[in-house]
Write a protein that holds these residues in place. Structure first.
Motif, PDB file in Angstrom:
ATOM      1  N   ILE A  76     182.797  -3.119  42.918  1.00  0.00           N
ATOM      2  CA  ILE A  76     181.490  -2.311  43.083  1.00  0.00           C
ATOM      3  C   ILE A  76     180.261  -3.437  42.885  1.00  0.00           C
ATOM      4  CG2 ILE A  76     180.034  -0.539  41.913  1.00  0.00           C
ATOM      5  CD1 ILE A  76     182.020   0.567  43.796  1.00  0.00           C
ATOM      6  N   LEU A  77     180.461  -4.262  41.988  1.00  0.00           N
ATOM      7  CA  LEU A  77     179.449  -5.267  41.972  1.00  0.00           C
ATOM      8  C   LEU A  77     179.225  -5.920  42.997  1.00  0.00           C
ATOM      9  CD1 LEU A  77     179.935  -6.341  37.955  1.00  0.00           C
ATOM     10  CD2 LEU A  77     178.297  -4.824  38.878  1.00  0.00           C
ATOM     11  N   ALA A  78     180.081  -6.534  43.512  1.00  0.00           N
ATOM     12  CA  ALA A  78     180.199  -7.529  44.801  1.00  0.00           C
ATOM     13  C   ALA A  78     179.400  -6.613  46.007  1.00  0.00           C
ATOM     14  CB  ALA A  78     181.501  -7.845  45.327  1.00  0.00           C
ATOM     15  N   LEU A  79     179.926  -5.451  46.386  1.00  0.00           N
ATOM     16  CA  LEU A  79     179.165  -4.576  47.243  1.00  0.00           C
ATOM     17  C   LEU A  79     177.831  -4.351  47.087  1.00  0.00           C
ATOM     18  CD1 LEU A  79     182.148  -2.048  47.983  1.00  0.00           C
ATOM     19  CD2 LEU A  79     181.485  -3.946  49.457  1.00  0.00           C
ATOM     20  N   TRP A  84     172.249  -5.631  48.366  1.00  0.00           N
ATOM     21  CA  TRP A  84     170.665  -5.947  48.109  1.00  0.00           C
ATOM     22  C   TRP A  84     170.528  -7.186  48.855  1.00  0.00           C
ATOM     23  CZ3 TRP A  84     167.288  -2.904  46.438  1.00  0.00           C
ATOM     24  CH2 TRP A  84     167.489  -1.744  45.756  1.00  0.00           C
ATOM     25  N   TRP A  85     171.388  -8.154  49.066  1.00  0.00           N
ATOM     26  CA  TRP A  85     170.853  -9.581  49.640  1.00  0.00           C
ATOM     27  C   TRP A  85     170.802  -9.333  51.173  1.00  0.00           C
ATOM     28  CZ3 TRP A  85     173.869 -11.894  53.691  1.00  0.00           C
ATOM     29  CH2 TRP A  85     173.587 -12.961  53.991  1.00  0.00           C
TER      30      TRP A  85
END
Length: 576
Positions: A76-79, A84-85
């Motif tokens: 979840i954090l990676a996605l 946002w990037w």
């Protein structure tokens, strides 16, 4: 005896695969407070209870649940971070990425093409042999004898003609007795006789002008500035040109907007050698000569030069390329063909640029006694006026004209006076193999910028974003190209430093090389692109000059290179 079997059972259970597979570092945390029949309290390792299968399964399920929960959180954090990037990318950065991807594609195609060429290398090497000694003077596409046999006359035999018979599939040998040239700047003033086609007898039998320019030694020719005869004549002549323009001396030519000079029939490059000390870059052009070549001797001195003739075809330079055109004792019949050669000079000259002409015809007092010379002088003077050139000054045999900075003069001329302005379709910046035209070129170019309004050298080397829009080039692309070449130059010089001691400190334990020193003075960039290699060498303080070659098969960035204050030429790379 009772304790020993129980201990062995405990060890077996402790090392059993089921117990090992169910153990993990997180499990030790939940076994600290769990009851067990037998446990060993240690600081760094806690033994699980092997007799409690129910609690082990519970702990295993709990641990597995925690691991899955942790992996889910990481995903979840990676996605989220990736999302946002992606949003944070600006339009400029996206276009920059796409341009980089396009360059990678182009580089891939180029590399694959090179691999295909290399795959044929072995067969080609077998076919290549050494040329005969008669081919020592061989220059591709310049063969006056062959051109005369084809019926080319009226100066067309001097032009470049490439055909099947013009190509030789052999390796040209160096002249017998060839020696490594002297390092710069010594090599500018002294050359080895064995390295050029001209011999000692030809020097001794030459005219007084050549003798004034060259001093013969046992095995070398000297153009030394130590000779007052040579030094004073060139320096005085350069000062004279500056004064006729309205400057105090030739040191102010750069401030007047002069950076690049085209020297037609340059002799042996003496003016270019003197101008180089004033930060002026002079391109010497001359007709092909089978012996005593002006171009060969100029190149041997480490100065820019190339074989070029504009008898019937345009010079391989775009319009508005040079700040000054110089011609002295060139033997060109400027009054022939309705002044078509003066029109070609006007085409390559920038707005506000200068045409310096030195000829005995320009000496009015002497011309009065010779009606033929007077007639030629009157034609040149009147035709220059029709070209809207402003006659700045005339001293003895030297005349200086200035090309107009604006185009108003062409429209204000009397009807029928002078050549017409070229139409849009005839005004091209890729004149390779184009015939000479009797119309004024360059007037439709977006590069029509007066010399006095251009940035002065060395600021000219870095064009602004507004100036680059004229060439259809983005500022970021030019900056990226320059940065890549700066890195490449550092790597090149690092590899060459053990051999070149021109501007590198001597490495510990390495003796100084025996003279003549090995030295890189001129560089041929066969695919110059924006001229980034040239720019990086100059910024690194290397005493070299670069011939920037722009292939005719690709984008024509030669106008951009010339506007940066560099030298270059259009060339068909398939013509060897």
């Amino acid at each position: 005896m009772t304790f020993k079997p129980e201990k062995e059972d405990l060890d077996r259970n402790r090392l059993s695969p089921d117990i090992i597979s169910s153990w993990n570092p997180l499990q030790s945390v939940f076994t600290i407070n769990s009851p067990s029949k037998q446990s060993v309290p240690e600081k760094c390792y806690i033994v699980p209870d092997p007799f409690s299968s129910v609690s082990s399964r519970k702990r295993y399920k709990l641990t597995l649940f925690l691991l899955k929960l942790s992996l889910f959180a990481i995903v979840i954090l990676a996605l989220t971070g990736s999302f946002w990037w992606t949003i944070s990318l600006t339009t400029a950065s996206r276009s920059h990425t796409f341009r980089g991807y396009r360059r990678l594609q182009e580089q891939l195609v180029s590399d694959l093409w090179d691999i295909g060429e290399l795959s044929l290398g072995s067969s080609r090497i077998k076919e290549s042999e050494f040329c005969s000694l008669e081919s020592e003077n061989y220059i591709p596409c310049f063969n006056i004898t062959e051109n005369l046999e084809l019926g080319l006359t009226e100066g067309r035999e001097q032009d470049r003609h490439c055909g099947s018979t013009s190509k030789q599939n052999c390796l040209v040998l160096a002249t017998s007795g060839y020696k490594i040239p002297h390092r710069w700047p010594t090599g500018r003033d002294v050359i080895w006789i064995e390295n050029v086609k001209i011999n000692a007898q030809e020097v001794l039998s030459s005219g007084s002008l050549t003798k004034r320019m060259m001093l013969l030694d046992d095995d070398q020719i000297s153009f030394s500035f130590a000779s007052s005869m040579v030094d004073d004549s060139i320096e005085d002549y350069s000062h004279q040109i500056a004064e006729m323009i309205g400057l105090r001396n030739d040191s102010y030519l750069v401030q007047a907007g002069v950076r690049t000079v085209l020297d037609i029939g340059c002799g042996f490059g003496s003016l270019g050698a003197h101008f180089f000390q004033k930060q002026l870059l002079t391109m010497c052009i001359a007709n092909y000569e089978s012996s005593g070549s002006q171009v060969e001797i100029t190149l041997e001195r480490g100065l820019p030069a190339m074989v070029a003739s504009f008898t019937a075809k345009k010079l391989p330079f775009p319009s508005l390329s040079f700040d000054m055109v110089h011609s002295a004792w060139d033997g060109i019949a400027w009054n022939h063909k309705d002044g078509i050669h003066l029109i070609e000079v006007d085409r390559v000259l920038r707005p506000g640029g200068y045409f310096v002409w030195t000829s005995p015809i320009a000496n009015t007092r002497a011309s009065v006694k010779n009606k033929d010379n007077l007639k030629k002088w009157d034609f040149v003077r009147n035709f220059a006026k029709d070209l809207c050139w402003d006659l700045l000054s005339q001293q003895d045999k030297t005349v200086v004209w200035k090309k107009p900075s604006n185009k108003d003069c062409y429209a204000s001329r009397n009807h029928g006076s002078g050549p017409l302005v070229c139409k849009v379709g005839h005004d091209v910046e890729s004149p390779y193999y184009h015939p000479l035209e009797v119309c004024i070129g360059g007037t439709h170019s977006r590069r029509w910028i007066p010399t006095e309004k251009r940035p002065k050298w060395p600021s000219r080397a870095t064009l602004s974003a507004k100036e680059l829009t004229v060439h259809g080039v983005l500022f970021d692309d030019l900056v990226e190209d320059d940065l890549n070449w700066k890195s490449a130059v550092r790597n090149y010089w690092s590899l060459l430093s053990p051999l070149i001691f021109s501007d590198h400190p001597k490495r510990p334990g390495i003796e100084d090389p025996v003279p003549p020193y090995n030295m890189v003075r001129n560089v041929l960039d066969m695919n110059a692109h924006f001229g980034g290699f040239n720019s990086a060498l100059l910024e690194a303080g290397k005493s070299v000059w670069v011939m920037n070659v722009v292939p005719t098969s690709g984008p024509n960035h030669l106008p951009l290179i010339l506007d940066r204050g560099f030298l270059g030429v259009l060339h068909d790379c398939y013509e060897i």
